[in-house]
Design an enzyme around this catalytic site. Structure first.
Site, PDB file in Angstrom:
ATOM      1  N   CYS A  43       1.147  -1.069   0.144  1.00  0.00           N
ATOM      2  CA  CYS A  43       0.137  -0.079  -0.013  1.00  0.00           C
ATOM      3  C   CYS A  43       0.607   1.424   0.339  1.00  0.00           C
ATOM      4  CB  CYS A  43      -0.923  -0.215   1.223  1.00  0.00           C
ATOM      5  SG  CYS A  43      -2.126   1.496   1.167  1.00  0.00           S
ATOM      6  N   TYR A  44       0.568   2.320  -1.121  1.00  0.00           N
ATOM      7  CA  TYR A  44       1.199   3.562  -0.706  1.00  0.00           C
ATOM      8  C   TYR A  44       1.339   4.442   0.477  1.00  0.00           C
ATOM      9  CZ  TYR A  44       1.969   8.215  -2.522  1.00  0.00           C
ATOM     10  OH  TYR A  44       2.527   9.551  -2.384  1.00  0.00           O
TER      11      TYR A  44
END
Length: 490
Positions: free
Chosen positions: A182-183
């Protein structure tokens, strides 16, 4: 020579004769009439025929007749169309559930909250609490500008084996549920670890015990994340150990209802938030006190959400979309399930039950498509049908009913076709709405009472006349037969 009395008497007789000459209903002398079995039979048949035809005429008079025409939509509600809905999604959290509308004219409204309410529900679609407070919409969260590669590991790694034990050892447990891909989780990681390290130095967990910061990798601990209804990454949750002082419902793991943190994610803000959580708690007597809940809201108690309310859209082709939306979270499309049950979905003003029953009395089929999706379920298997978008194609037509009393009743009916398709990104529930530029006008036609009376008189006179003709034919036939029989005997 005639006497005056005789003249007066003669004059009266002449006058009486003149009056009798205009009698259209002359009576046949009783001694010239003859009752017969055939005449009695015809009289009974005629009476029955009169009653039958009278009943049919009365039924036709009381029945409602209508005329239908198709005209250009001239709706009194202007250029906008109201959509009312009540939809339950047992696998989408209210934390991220969003209602969006768009149309071909470029209108694009995201996450409508003013006219939409959300309630957490369980897998049986039962409400588990009061209305879910979405709070202010925040799309831009503050993160640390510079990434320090030497931040180290300050938070404790949690898993299914040690989660309950560690949470019971500390008054407050703040957990970062994240995903390595996940960014936003990677943006949070440096500031989270630095804040955890600072809090560990200020409040040694071995000595203080009031607060500890942890982390859970949801790709490794999928069941643990599912148990806490984690659907977006990263999700920061605040758990508080139970206390007899605070009368708050306790869940099955011995904790009070936990909260979600939606504030900024830089190190300074995180540290200040942790200090505010610890401040009300005495070191000698770790009793939880009421705290400032800014940037924090109760976390959903269940994984499902019921969305109800209404939106107003322009009368042009467009979409109403329910999806998981956040400006600072990522979602795993392979884990998203958009199964839903539609309790109601209708257009236009709500019609009362009494008015709807009146409409059905006029035309039984009116209102059948008013709420066509009512009670429909679109459930998918979480194991086999994840990452599936469910689309509904609706064609809307307005129907106006003009009563004989000049009362105008407006209704919107629609057709619905649904389909499942593999989502290229995050799955959604999408309603494609296409209003028709035409409308159906149904006019109730009133019937004249004088026309009804005229028809009744025609029935009586007609049946009486036909019966007389038949009786005459039958009587003359019988007389002729008798004469022929008499002639043969001679």
């Amino acid at each position: 020579m005639k006497s005056p009395g005789f003249q007066i008497q003669f004059t009266d007789m002449v006058s009486t004769a003149k009056i009798k000459s205009v009698d259209f209903y002359r009576k046949i002398p009783r001694d010239l009439t003859e009752a017969s079995l055939s005449g009695a039979g015809l009289s009974v048949i005629a009476a029955v025929a009169m009653m039958f035809l009278f009943g049919m005429e009365l039924h036709n008079y009381l029945a409602i007749s209508t005329s239908t025409s198709v005209i250009v939509d001239r709706s009194s509600d202007g250029d906008y169309l109201r959509i009312d809905f009540n939809i339950s999604l047992p696998a989408l959290s209210c934390e991220f559930a969003s209602v969006d509308v768009s149309d071909v004219l470029g209108t694009n409204r995201l996450n409508i909250t003013k006219t939409v309410r959300k309630y957490s529900i369980d897998k049986h679609l039962r409400t588990t609490g009061s209305e879910y407070d979405s709070g202010p919409v925040t799309n831009l969260l503050k993160h640390d500008d510079e990434v320090d590669e030497e931040y180290g590991e300050g938070s404790v790694t949690l898993n299914a084996r040690n989660f309950d034990r560690i949470s019971h050892q500390h008054s407050i447990l703040v957990v970062n549920f994240y995903a390595p891909w996940c960014y936003w989780s990677n943006r949070l990681k440096p500031s989270w670890e630095k804040a955890a390290k600072i809090m560990r130095e200020r409040h040694d967990p071995e000595v203080d015990g009031r607060i500890i910061m942890g982390k859970v990798d949801c790709t490794e601990e999928a069941d643990l994340c599912r148990r806490h209804h984690i659907q977006g990454y990263p999700s920061i949750r605040i758990f508080r150990k139970g206390s007899d002082v605070r009368q708050v419902p306790v869940d099955e793991h011995g904790h009070h209802e936990h909260e979600s943190y939606y504030g900024d994610r830089d190190t300074e803000t995180l540290v200040n938030t942790m200090e505010n959580l610890v401040a009300p708690i005495s070191l000698e007597s770790p009793i939880l006190a009421l705290e400032d809940k800014s940037a924090k809201r109760p976390a959903p108690r269940e994984a499902g959400c019921r969305i109800e309310g209404f939106v107003r859209v322009k009368k042009v082709p467009g979409n109403l979309v329910i999806s998981a939306r956040s400006g600072a979270h990522s979602f795993d499309a392979s884990q998203m399930n958009m199964s839903h049950v539609i309790s109601s979905f209708s257009f236009g003003k709500r019609i009362s039950g009494r008015v709807m029953s009146d409409m059905k009395r006029i035309l039984p089929y009116i209102g059948v498509s008013h709420d066509k999706l009512n009670g429909q379920s679109y459930l998918t298997d979480p194991e086999d049908r994840a990452n599936v978008t469910i689309e509904h194609y609706l064609q809307v037509v307005k129907t106006e009913v003009m009563r004989s009393s000049h009362q105008l009743i407006e209704d919107y009916e629609y057709t619905a076709h649904s389909s499942l398709m593999h989502a290229l990104s995050i799955p959604v529930v999408k309603f494609h709405i296409e209003p028709s530029p035409m409308q159906v006008l149904i006019t109730e036609n009133s019937k004249s009472f004088s026309h009804f009376i005229t028809n009744v008189c025609a029935i009586i006179g007609g049946v009486f006349t036909v019966a007389g003709i038949l009786d005459s034919i039958l009587h003359n036939t019988l007389r002729l037969v008798k004469k022929v029989e008499l002639g043969k005997n001679f």
